[in-house]
Design an enzyme around this catalytic site. Structure first.
Site, PDB file in Angstrom:
ATOM      1  N   PRO A 131      39.295  -6.260 -37.410  1.00  0.00           N
ATOM      2  CA  PRO A 131      38.545  -7.483 -37.699  1.00  0.00           C
ATOM      3  C   PRO A 131      37.691  -7.367 -38.968  1.00  0.00           C
ATOM      4  O   PRO A 131      37.424  -6.250 -39.422  1.00  0.00           O
ATOM      5  CB  PRO A 131      37.667  -7.678 -36.459  1.00  0.00           C
ATOM      6  CG  PRO A 131      37.762  -6.439 -35.671  1.00  0.00           C
ATOM      7  CD  PRO A 131      38.901  -5.625 -36.154  1.00  0.00           C
ATOM      8  N   PRO A 132      37.282  -8.507 -39.515  1.00  0.00           N
ATOM      9  CA  PRO A 132      36.488  -8.461 -40.744  1.00  0.00           C
ATOM     10  C   PRO A 132      35.102  -7.852 -40.530  1.00  0.00           C
ATOM     11  O   PRO A 132      34.551  -7.904 -39.430  1.00  0.00           O
ATOM     12  CB  PRO A 132      36.365  -9.943 -41.156  1.00  0.00           C
ATOM     13  CG  PRO A 132      36.811 -10.738 -39.998  1.00  0.00           C
ATOM     14  CD  PRO A 132      37.582  -9.871 -39.077  1.00  0.00           C
ATOM     15  N   GLY A 133      34.601  -7.264 -41.622  1.00  0.00           N
ATOM     16  CA  GLY A 133      33.214  -6.764 -41.616  1.00  0.00           C
ATOM     17  C   GLY A 133      33.002  -5.487 -40.846  1.00  0.00           C
ATOM     18  O   GLY A 133      31.873  -5.152 -40.480  1.00  0.00           O
ATOM     19  N   THR A 134      34.066  -4.730 -40.564  1.00  0.00           N
ATOM     20  CA  THR A 134      33.896  -3.536 -39.730  1.00  0.00           C
ATOM     21  C   THR A 134      33.775  -2.261 -40.557  1.00  0.00           C
ATOM     22  O   THR A 134      33.742  -1.163 -40.000  1.00  0.00           O
ATOM     23  CB  THR A 134      35.062  -3.412 -38.734  1.00  0.00           C
ATOM     24  OG1 THR A 134      36.280  -3.659 -39.428  1.00  0.00           O
ATOM     25  CG2 THR A 134      34.919  -4.390 -37.600  1.00  0.00           C
ATOM     26  N   GLY A 135      33.781  -2.384 -41.867  1.00  0.00           N
ATOM     27  CA  GLY A 135      33.509  -1.210 -42.709  1.00  0.00           C
ATOM     28  C   GLY A 135      34.731  -0.616 -43.393  1.00  0.00           C
ATOM     29  O   GLY A 135      34.691   0.541 -43.812  1.00  0.00           O
ATOM     30  N   LYS A 136      35.787  -1.389 -43.533  1.00  0.00           N
ATOM     31  CA  LYS A 136      37.009  -0.858 -44.162  1.00  0.00           C
ATOM     32  C   LYS A 136      36.773  -0.537 -45.645  1.00  0.00           C
ATOM     33  O   LYS A 136      37.119   0.543 -46.122  1.00  0.00           O
ATOM     34  CB  LYS A 136      38.179  -1.858 -43.991  1.00  0.00           C
ATOM     35  CG  LYS A 136      38.536  -2.079 -42.534  1.00  0.00           C
ATOM     36  CD  LYS A 136      39.704  -2.993 -42.351  1.00  0.00           C
ATOM     37  CE  LYS A 136      39.368  -4.444 -42.545  1.00  0.00           C
ATOM     38  NZ  LYS A 136      38.402  -4.988 -41.570  1.00  0.00           N
ATOM     39  N   HIS A 349      22.183 -29.508 -19.651  1.00  0.00           N
ATOM     40  CA  HIS A 349      23.418 -28.828 -20.077  1.00  0.00           C
ATOM     41  C   HIS A 349      23.173 -27.314 -20.216  1.00  0.00           C
ATOM     42  O   HIS A 349      23.892 -26.506 -19.640  1.00  0.00           O
ATOM     43  CB  HIS A 349      23.879 -29.433 -21.420  1.00  0.00           C
ATOM     44  CG  HIS A 349      25.177 -28.902 -21.917  1.00  0.00           C
ATOM     45  ND1 HIS A 349      26.351 -29.617 -21.844  1.00  0.00           N
ATOM     46  CD2 HIS A 349      25.504 -27.722 -22.482  1.00  0.00           C
ATOM     47  CE1 HIS A 349      27.334 -28.895 -22.342  1.00  0.00           C
ATOM     48  NE2 HIS A 349      26.849 -27.735 -22.755  1.00  0.00           N
ATOM     49  N   GLU A 350      22.124 -26.970 -20.941  1.00  0.00           N
ATOM     50  CA  GLU A 350      21.832 -25.539 -21.156  1.00  0.00           C
ATOM     51  C   GLU A 350      21.383 -24.875 -19.853  1.00  0.00           C
ATOM     52  O   GLU A 350      21.740 -23.731 -19.576  1.00  0.00           O
ATOM     53  CB  GLU A 350      20.757 -25.352 -22.238  1.00  0.00           C
ATOM     54  CG  GLU A 350      21.097 -25.926 -23.612  1.00  0.00           C
ATOM     55  CD  GLU A 350      22.457 -25.494 -24.136  1.00  0.00           C
ATOM     56  OE1 GLU A 350      22.916 -24.402 -23.796  1.00  0.00           O
ATOM     57  OE2 GLU A 350      23.073 -26.282 -24.874  1.00  0.00           O
ATOM     58  N   ASP A 424      32.510 -25.728 -25.623  1.00  0.00           N
ATOM     59  CA  ASP A 424      32.734 -24.992 -24.365  1.00  0.00           C
ATOM     60  C   ASP A 424      34.182 -25.164 -23.916  1.00  0.00           C
ATOM     61  O   ASP A 424      34.838 -24.202 -23.517  1.00  0.00           O
ATOM     62  CB  ASP A 424      31.814 -25.535 -23.252  1.00  0.00           C
ATOM     63  CG  ASP A 424      30.346 -25.404 -23.605  1.00  0.00           C
ATOM     64  OD1 ASP A 424      30.007 -24.466 -24.328  1.00  0.00           O
ATOM     65  OD2 ASP A 424      29.545 -26.251 -23.161  1.00  0.00           O
TER      66      ASP A 424
HETATM   67  P1  ATP Z   1      36.745  -7.390 -44.638  1.00  0.00           P
HETATM   68  O1  ATP Z   1      37.875  -7.086 -43.706  1.00  0.00           O
HETATM   69  O2  ATP Z   1      36.175  -8.749 -44.418  1.00  0.00           O
HETATM   70  O3  ATP Z   1      37.042  -7.083 -46.083  1.00  0.00           O
HETATM   71  P2  ATP Z   1      35.456  -4.863 -44.280  1.00  0.00           P
HETATM   72  O4  ATP Z   1      35.990  -4.305 -43.008  1.00  0.00           O
HETATM   73  O5  ATP Z   1      36.027  -4.344 -45.549  1.00  0.00           O
HETATM   74  O6  ATP Z   1      35.521  -6.450 -44.229  1.00  0.00           O
HETATM   75  P3  ATP Z   1      32.970  -3.966 -45.344  1.00  0.00           P
HETATM   76  O7  ATP Z   1      33.007  -4.817 -46.569  1.00  0.00           O
HETATM   77  O8  ATP Z   1      33.326  -2.542 -45.510  1.00  0.00           O
HETATM   78  O9  ATP Z   1      33.883  -4.643 -44.233  1.00  0.00           O
HETATM   79  O10 ATP Z   1      31.560  -4.046 -44.621  1.00  0.00           O
HETATM   80  C1  ATP Z   1      30.632  -5.074 -44.907  1.00  0.00           C
HETATM   81  C2  ATP Z   1      29.243  -4.511 -44.806  1.00  0.00           C
HETATM   82  O11 ATP Z   1      28.932  -4.222 -43.437  1.00  0.00           O
HETATM   83  C3  ATP Z   1      29.079  -3.203 -45.530  1.00  0.00           C
HETATM   84  O12 ATP Z   1      28.699  -3.392 -46.856  1.00  0.00           O
HETATM   85  C4  ATP Z   1      27.980  -2.517 -44.735  1.00  0.00           C
HETATM   86  O13 ATP Z   1      26.736  -2.966 -45.188  1.00  0.00           O
HETATM   87  C5  ATP Z   1      28.168  -3.041 -43.327  1.00  0.00           C
HETATM   88  N1  ATP Z   1      28.917  -2.093 -42.486  1.00  0.00           N
HETATM   89  C6  ATP Z   1      30.096  -2.335 -41.859  1.00  0.00           C
HETATM   90  N2  ATP Z   1      30.476  -1.270 -41.135  1.00  0.00           N
HETATM   91  C7  ATP Z   1      29.527  -0.334 -41.300  1.00  0.00           C
HETATM   92  C8  ATP Z   1      29.366   0.995 -40.820  1.00  0.00           C
HETATM   93  N3  ATP Z   1      30.247   1.569 -40.005  1.00  0.00           N
HETATM   94  N4  ATP Z   1      28.260   1.687 -41.212  1.00  0.00           N
HETATM   95  C9  ATP Z   1      27.351   1.130 -42.028  1.00  0.00           C
HETATM   96  N5  ATP Z   1      27.453  -0.118 -42.524  1.00  0.00           N
HETATM   97  C10 ATP Z   1      28.518  -0.853 -42.170  1.00  0.00           C
END
Ligand code: ATP
Length: 529
Positions: A131-136, A349-350, A424
């Protein structure tokens, strides 16, 4: 440029056609000078230019020698093509198993001679997916940082071009430069933009770019200490040729962090920030279930911004709470203009969501609020207490019931169906669809396939989905009816205070009896969920 010239010529010839036609009808002086042949010639050229102009827009053009196929070099910084990241594995929290796997690659880059002597080739293609944003991206730059290699970072979409050959040339140039700067790491984000499965009707330009990437991956020899790292959110989209041994053959899943990793990530992103003594990072990690590293870094940053906005010198637990709400539920709407009647509907609702959540002890209800945020008029923040990887049918049904709690409360109290349950219902339908089509949890049996693949069964699938939702809804409705007094208490408190946190909610419904058993005993029909 070519298109502009053709367009100007086309305009000129259209004008000439109009003038010659006009002179023919009015019989003016020009009419005597023009022959029928002249008129046909002008008309013919106009038609030709018109057709040619239309074609120019549709067909991909072969790259002209002067088209710039590279990123522009910055005269002040000739190294613009690559960077030398200072990031190391210490900056990447969690992901221990992935880091362990990458240590071998790092060793290869650092001590390449040792491996070359043994005739071993560097593992050239590594694919991060998840998934996005996981640190790749972070991990890839840490590999470069750890090995002090040149880091060439590009996005797959940078190679997608209208002109045939341009993308392929960019790939060639990128690899040439990386080889020149070896040891180096090439990172291609969103690799699915160029590496998607090829079809018969594929686009010529994309195929050429992918072919060039395959050629470059094959073209390495033991002398090149170049590692290529690709990243994608959709591994299933990639062409088989790209994944075969010798190319991107090391696949590493980078998922959302678990509670321990979340704590570590939060520590990495708060260690340069002044925290008040009431901030408990372990507690924050529990409250941020399901969030990615990017979300967590965003929360740490938001908390700092909120503290600055409030002229505080330390970031407190309350700042973090506000930051979490900001990230999950969106921006708080200032001065909302909501009618009293609508406020009451939102409160019930909430309260319906919160009460069902409490009754079924699904997730921990952290907060209920009727303060509008983003597009929502109210929200309930609930988080699972533990990281869960397996859910039973009963647990999924309980989740559905919590989501249906809002609509059921509205129907029970106001006897109406409103638009407030749209989100929902979408989530409920998604979960139920998965239960029927993927988890084999319906009377359709153990079918496990994409709904689109089960074309002949569309009607049966819809019936099963409806059946599950209706069963859950009627149970939800009955639970709320049985505990109507609690529903009224929560909604009244919400109308008065607007927000109730975990403790306040517990105070209101602390004496709540366990309703699961009595209901199952008294009403057999309700026991299906
Ligand atoms: P995408 O798939 O959207 O390109 P990505 O998996 O490449 O996303 P990154 O760009 O590496 O994600 O991570 C975004 C930011 O989240 C990083 O700059 C960092 O600040 C934070 N981050 C994500 N994972 C970690 C981690 N394991 N440790 C520390 N910071 C993290």
């Amino acid at each position: 440029m070519k298109k502009t010239i053709v367009f100007i010529l086309l305009c000129v010839f259209i004008s000439l056609t109009v003038i010659s036609s006009y002179s023919l009808f009015t019989g003016n002086a020009l009419n005597n000078k023009l022959t029928t042949g002249d008129r046909f010639l002008v008309f013919g050229i106009t038609i030709f230019l018109f057709v040619y102009y239309l074609k120019l827009d549709k067909n991909p053009q072969y790259a002209h020698a002067t088209i710039n196929t590279e990123k522009k070099e910055n005269p002040q910084n000739p190294n613009e093509f690559f960077t030398k990241p200072k990031i190391t594995f210490e900056d990447v929290a969690g992901l221990d198993e992935v880091k362990e796997e990458l240590i071998e690659v790092i060793d290869f880059i650092k001590k390449s001679e040792k491996y070359k002597k043994m005739g071993a080739k560097i593992p050239k293609g590594i694919l991060f997916y998840g998934p996005p944003g996981t640190g790749k991206t972070l991990l890839a730059s840490a590999v470069a940082g750890e090995t002090k290699s040149a880091f060439f970072s590009a996005s797959g979409s940078e190679f997608v071009e209208k002109y045939v050959g341009v993308g392929a040339k960019r790939i060639r140039t990128l690899f040439e430069k990386a080889k020149k700067e070896a040891p180096s790491v090439i990172f291609i984000d969103e690799i699915d933009a160029i590496g998607a499965k090829r079809h018969l009707d594929s686009n010529n330009e994309k195929d050429q770019t992918l072919n060039q990437l395959l050629v470059e991956l094959d073209g390495f020899n033991t002398d090149n200490t170049v590692v290529v790292i690709g990243a994608t959110n959709r591994l299933d989209l990639l062409d088989e040729a790209l994944l075969r041994p010798g190319r991107f053959d090391r696949h590493m899943f980078i998922g959302n962090p678990n509670v321990k990793a979340r704590e570590e990530i939060l520590r990495v992103h708060t260690n340069n920030k002044p925290l008040a003594s009431d901030v408990n990072i372990a507690d924050l990690a529990k409250k941020t279930h399901g969030m990615s590293g990017a979300h967590l870094s965003n929360i740490a940053n938001e908390a700092a911004i909120i503290a600055v906005r409030e002229n505080e010198t330390l970031i407190t637990a309350l700042h973090f709470e506000k930051a979490i709400e900001r990230v999950i539920a969106g921006l708080q709407v200032k001065n909302p203009t909501i009618m009293q009647r609508e406020k009451e509907i939102v409160a019930y609702h909430e309260a319906g969501h919160a009460l069902i959540g409490k009754l079924l002890s699904t997730d921990m209800v952290q907060k209920v609020s009727i303060i509008p945020r983003g597009q929502a008029l109210g929200y309930v923040l609930h988080m699972p207490q533990d990281d869960r990887y397996i859910l039973t049918r009963e647990e999924l049904c309980n989740k559905i019931m919590v989501m249906l709690g809002g609509r059921a409360a509205e129907e029970l109290v106001f006897n109406h169906l409103s638009t407030g349950a749209k989100d929902d219902l979408k989530k409920v339908t998604d979960i139920t669809m998965q239960m029927v089509c993927e988890y084999g949890m319906s009377d359709l049996g153990f079918l496990c396939n994409e709904p689109s693949m089960l074309k002949g069964l569309t009607q049966e699938i819809t019936q099963e989905i409806n059946k599950i939702i209706e069963q859950c809804y009627s149970s939800t409705y009955e639970y709320l009816k049985l505990h109507r007094s609690y529903l009224d208490t929560i909604s009244e408190a919400l109308l008065e205070r607007e927000t109730l946190n975990f403790d306040e909610l517990n105070e209101l419904v602390g004496q709540l009896p366990s309703i699961k058993k009595p209901l199952k005993e008294t009403n057999k029909e309700l026991a299906v969920v």
